[in-house]
Write an enzyme that holds these catalytic residues in place. Structure first.
Site, PDB file in Angstrom:
ATOM      1  N   LYS A   1      78.016  61.499   6.195  1.00 32.52           N
ATOM      2  CA  LYS A   1      77.137  60.737   5.297  1.00 32.52           C
ATOM      3  C   LYS A   1      77.900  60.002   4.197  1.00 32.52           C
ATOM      4  CE  LYS A   1      73.097  63.732   5.944  1.00 32.52           C
ATOM      5  NZ  LYS A   1      72.162  64.682   5.300  1.00 32.52           N
ATOM      6  N   ARG A   2      79.016  60.593   3.773  1.00 33.76           N
ATOM      7  CA  ARG A   2      79.763  59.996   2.652  1.00 33.76           C
ATOM      8  C   ARG A   2      80.739  58.906   3.100  1.00 33.76           C
ATOM      9  NH1 ARG A   2      82.446  64.922  -0.174  1.00 33.76           N
ATOM     10  NH2 ARG A   2      82.128  65.948   1.825  1.00 33.76           N
ATOM     11  N   MET A   3      80.815  58.628   4.413  1.00 36.53           N
ATOM     12  CA  MET A   3      81.761  57.636   4.905  1.00 36.53           C
ATOM     13  C   MET A   3      81.280  56.197   4.707  1.00 36.53           C
ATOM     14  SD  MET A   3      84.360  59.312   5.949  1.00 36.53           S
ATOM     15  CE  MET A   3      85.312  58.190   6.951  1.00 36.53           C
TER      16      MET A   3
END
Length: 249
Positions: free
Chosen positions: A14-16
């Site tokens: 999700k943080r990419m």
């Protein structure tokens, strides 16, 4: 004796800041998943099954570009690493020998480490062998706890570790060799009775130890074997390391 591999590639990351599965993030212009597949092939392992999940179509499209066959299975619900391997049960049932389970977002797991850990795994007659690494800063990683003879006694997650265990600098890479038959014997016994309600692959190690099976740990030649990326900054760091050390896929 035949050997095979399962690559866990269902992560969303999700943080990419990308709509692609995390293993499709690029290191030196190539998906991290491609780095893992290349290492396996260099180690002589051609029977490979990729467990896909989030936006599986990206994984499927990539596998179709390869000039050799790689199987894939779909994990519709991401319920942990143990659950991911359960999705490949039919693949495992068709293979004897040993299986290596690797993360699809750990691009610096080398053919040498894969081969050398298998050699130790076979020579010691182990039901499972954890691939570990030594880190200067082991914060956040599961610790490898050995007995007085150097045999694996437990894998303790960072959040569960006491003060003494936190001093250990040998960590779990998330890569494992299993005797395929032994893994199939405990896979269905893994429980999801934890806060996340997930099935964790390290629990297979606990079950094998409880049954009296030999379980070992092989320390990778280079600590880079554990490296992955959870955000763009960490991905940039992987690219920097790959360039600086001359890594190639």
């Amino acid at each position: 004796m035949s050997n095979c591999a399962i690559i866990l590639a269902g992560g969303e990351g999700k943080r990419m800041k990308s709509d692609k599965p995390k293993p499709m993030s690029l290191v030196l212009g190539k998906p991290m998943l491609q780095w893992v597949i290349s290492a396996l092939r260099q180690a002589g392992i051609d029977d490979i099954c990729v467990v896909k999940g989030y936006h599986k179509e990206y994984i499927e499209e990539f596998l179709q570009t390869l000039d050799f066959p790689v199987e894939s299975v779909f994990q519709s619900e991401r319920l942990g690493t143990g659950h991911a391997v359960m999705m490949a049960k039919e693949f495992l049932s068709r293979h004897g020998g040993n299986v290596v389970v690797l993360n699809g977002d750990a691009p610096f797991m080398t053919a040498q480490t894969i081969e050398s850990s298998l050699k130790q795994h076979i020579e010691n007659g182990c039901a499972a062998t954890v691939i570990s690494a030594q880190l200067d800063d082991a914060t956040g990683y599961g610790r490898i706890v050995r007995d007085e003879n150097g045999n694996l006694r437990a894998i303790v997650e960072h959040k569960d570790a006491d003060e003494e265990t936190l001093k250990i600098t040998e960590v779990n890479s998330g890569g494992y060799w299993f005797d395929t038959e032994k893994l199939l014997g405990v896979l269905g016994k893994i429980k999801s009775d934890n806060k996340a309600g997930e099935y964790y692959l390290p629990d297979a190690i606990k079950l094998l130890l409880a049954e009296g099976d030999a379980v070992g740990a092989y320390t990778a030649e280079c600590s880079d074997a554990v490296l992955g990326a959870n955000d763009p900054e960490q991905l940039e760091e992987l690219n920097r390391i790959a360039k600086a050390k001359g890594y190639c896929c």
